[in-house]
Enzyme design. Sequence first.
Site, PDB file in Angstrom:
ATOM      1  CB  THR A  17      -0.883   0.013   1.276  1.00 57.41           C
ATOM      2  OG1 THR A  17      -1.328  -1.316   1.506  1.00 57.41           O
ATOM      3  CG2 THR A  17      -2.039   0.939   1.137  1.00 57.41           C
ATOM      4  CE  LYS A 107       4.767  -1.066  13.344  1.00 49.62           C
ATOM      5  NZ  LYS A 107       4.394  -1.049  11.965  1.00 49.62           N
ATOM      6  CB  VAL A 134       6.713   6.498  15.481  1.00 49.92           C
ATOM      7  CG1 VAL A 134       5.810   6.733  16.690  1.00 49.92           C
ATOM      8  CG2 VAL A 134       7.874   5.592  15.857  1.00 49.92           C
ATOM      9  CB  ILE A 138       1.860  11.974  13.473  1.00 50.98           C
ATOM     10  CG1 ILE A 138       0.391  11.599  13.454  1.00 50.98           C
ATOM     11  CG2 ILE A 138       2.145  13.036  14.515  1.00 50.98           C
ATOM     12  CD1 ILE A 138      -0.080  10.942  14.739  1.00 50.98           C
ATOM     13  N   GLY A 189     -11.410  -2.780   8.187  1.00 51.40           N
ATOM     14  CA  GLY A 189     -10.069  -2.863   7.596  1.00 51.40           C
ATOM     15  C   GLY A 189      -8.974  -2.221   8.433  1.00 51.40           C
ATOM     16  CD  GLU A 192      -1.725  -5.303  10.016  1.00 51.35           C
ATOM     17  OE1 GLU A 192      -1.582  -5.997   8.998  1.00 51.35           O
ATOM     18  OE2 GLU A 192      -1.343  -4.129  10.108  1.00 51.35           O
ATOM     19  CG  ASP A 203       2.188  -1.583  15.891  1.00 53.43           C
ATOM     20  OD1 ASP A 203       2.820  -1.704  14.822  1.00 53.43           O
ATOM     21  OD2 ASP A 203       1.606  -0.534  16.214  1.00 53.43           O
ATOM     22  CE  LYS A 207       3.528   1.950  15.247  1.00 55.24           C
ATOM     23  NZ  LYS A 207       2.079   1.809  15.082  1.00 55.24           N
ATOM     24  N   GLY A 309      -2.313   4.062   6.795  1.00 55.70           N
ATOM     25  CA  GLY A 309      -2.948   4.408   5.516  1.00 55.70           C
ATOM     26  C   GLY A 309      -1.900   4.727   4.466  1.00 55.70           C
TER      27      GLY A 309
END
Length: 435
Positions: A17, A107, A134, A138, A189, A192, A203, A207, A309
Amino acid sequence: MTPGVLPIRVAVLGAGTVGAEVANQLLTRAADLEARVGAPLVLAGIAVRDLQAPRHPALPKELLTTDAESLVLGAHIVVELIGGVERARELVLMALESGADVVTGNKALLATHGAELFSAAERVGAQLNYEAAVGGAIPIIRPLRDSLAGDDVKRILGIVNGTTNFILDRMDEHDDTFEEALAEASRRGYAEADPTGDVSGADAAQKAALLAGLAFHTHVPLESVSVEGIERITPDQIRAGRETGHVVKLLAICERVTAADGTVGVSARVHPALLPRRHPLASVRGANNAVFVEAEFAGSLMFYGAGAGGPETSSAVLGDLVSAARRHVIGGPGLAAPPSSGLPVLDPGLVTSQYQISLTVRDEPGVLARLAGIVAERGVSIETAQQTRAGVGGTATLVIGTHRAPEAALAAVVTALGDALEVAAVAGVLRIEGE
Ligand code: HSE
């Protein structure tokens, strides 16, 4: 093309993606990106595992290759977006050792092999940029590395996993169970196919390791980050939090702390916590992310936005790419931010927290006093105690809020309360943060 300036060859590794989005933007926004860099960025190729797999329709087939090594060795800048650890490590090391700059959103790679990769980058004067690792879109890595480089960060509280924030938000807004909220996250969506890495906190822990290392100029191994997930959070805990003016959030917490034994060091941890509803992070809804930074001189800062995204994350990757490409135009080595403080990572048992402990207790004379004694004997001070009659088999619900105490003492209190004859069940334990 900018006259007299050589094109900068960019290799993109991975056409998922984010990789496909980055490649597409390199092709369709070439003139804008050239103007910002001062030299043309040329997409030299896109490394994929399988040439026949379905792809973003805008990606020219002739740019796809399975020969990642040749692509890496012919590039000025390598954008690593293949994910996973071992293959990514090999290719990133190969790129850095050839003198190429690297941009990555990986990460897991940085949290496990960051020390090796950053020292390889420093040795050859290359740049290793990872804004996308991370918080997706942002900007938080560069603010910590550059903008706050002259300040002293005291604490970071981060909502850095969108899936778990969505789940907890659903549980708060719709009174869903964890399972119902996870099913909704999958339907939309966000989660995962295997959501374990998100809901277990793994996860967010990767980070947290990256944020803590940057903020406190030290090396924070992933194994030193203590982790608890949200799998056991119940609607009752969410409701109890609401009654005391809190919201439950999965937080990545990175702090410079003085431990109970006087040692100064860093604590990096991930766990669900009760956050006062007035705290700015409490308003982070749905799958969004936010990082709240408390610095000595800057005060409180909050960085908020989309944590995942394709288009959103590509913004962070392209920012890193433009920044690395500018160095090629200007010349000189990449900026390094070596771990310089030597601050140790503290034993989690020494770090102090505040707990809210919900118990189902026998509703009989003397119970409150005996349980208060169990808490006091372990050196923990009670801040609040609230009892509500549950009315089932002569039991009541008792919610004990503690003052700050070392984790080890609090854990001993929870065990002892669980063993007490007066306690039918420990219904839930949550730390309180952001008070
Ligand atoms: N799975 C992550 C999340 C996004 O839910 O926020 C990638 O880190």
